[in-house]
Design a protein around this motif. Sequence first.
Motif, PDB file in Angstrom:
ATOM      1  N   CYS A 138     -46.271  27.389 -15.432  1.00 27.49           N
ATOM      2  CA  CYS A 138     -45.197  27.179 -16.397  1.00 27.49           C
ATOM      3  C   CYS A 138     -45.831  26.708 -17.698  1.00 27.49           C
ATOM      4  N   ASN A 166     -38.546  27.833 -15.859  1.00 25.85           N
ATOM      5  CA  ASN A 166     -37.971  26.493 -15.900  1.00 25.85           C
ATOM      6  C   ASN A 166     -38.908  25.514 -15.211  1.00 25.85           C
ATOM      7  N   ASN A 168     -38.474  22.607 -14.259  1.00 30.19           N
ATOM      8  CA  ASN A 168     -37.831  21.856 -13.177  1.00 30.19           C
ATOM      9  C   ASN A 168     -38.047  22.517 -11.821  1.00 30.19           C
TER      10      ASN A 168
END
Length: 277
Positions: A138, A166, A168
């Motif tokens: 990421c 993302n 998260n």
Amino acid sequence: MGSSNSPRVAFVGGGNMARSLIGGLVRTGAPTDTITVAEPNDALRQALAADFGVATFADNVAACAQAEVIVLAVKPQVMRPVCEGLCGIVQKNRPLLLSIAAGIRIDQLSGWAGGGAAVVRSMPNTPALIGAGATGLCANAETSAEQRAIATTILGATGLTVWIDNENQMDVVTALSGSGPAYFFLLVEALEEAAVAQGLPRDAARALATQTALGAGRMLREDGETPSRLRERVTSPGGTTQAALDAFARGGLRELVATAVDAATLRGRELSAASGA
């Protein structure tokens, strides 16, 4: 990564995962004079220099002075002081920071290095040590397309890479592929014990269980069918496989797996929160 335009890559930390990445880069053509390693342990440092022909340093700043990419391959507990120690270099040279530490967020890494840094957070797993890894990556907005490609090349030298939009969801990646090898080891261990309990010699049980896991994994990668379709193809109505799958269903295998992945994901979030802002 071609020999004429390879970026200068510095590894901070020379442990097993860094060693696998360095070995993968060298095998895939990266010139050894573009790779440096910072490692405080004398024996590890000497082994890396001898095995790969890369320049090694005891000091992080010296190793990273000319780097375009800094691979942060240290334990999460020491990541903050390591990044803070590299702050001057990061702010001056603007290298890509590529972290392979579990639970440390992109904003933490950038902040500890003075802010505004291009950061890629990754989660490799231990099969990377044999070139069969699975890594989720990421990036933040400061990371260019070229830097993302470089990160893909570095982590791709040891296996599959998958980009996650993302951040998260990186805790889910950790729970799935980061921790995942242990799940399969546990299943093979349980299969071996069950076969031994049925009277099969242990060496035969282990060999058959291990090769079965390998074969199933290769079919999942190479056959092109979904896992459910592959399962259906090996399952005859009323046969032995169906009897075993029915037992798994009665025991709630799917629900148990979901609970396990949820627990690992939650623990990853807790560790990230505990590492501080």
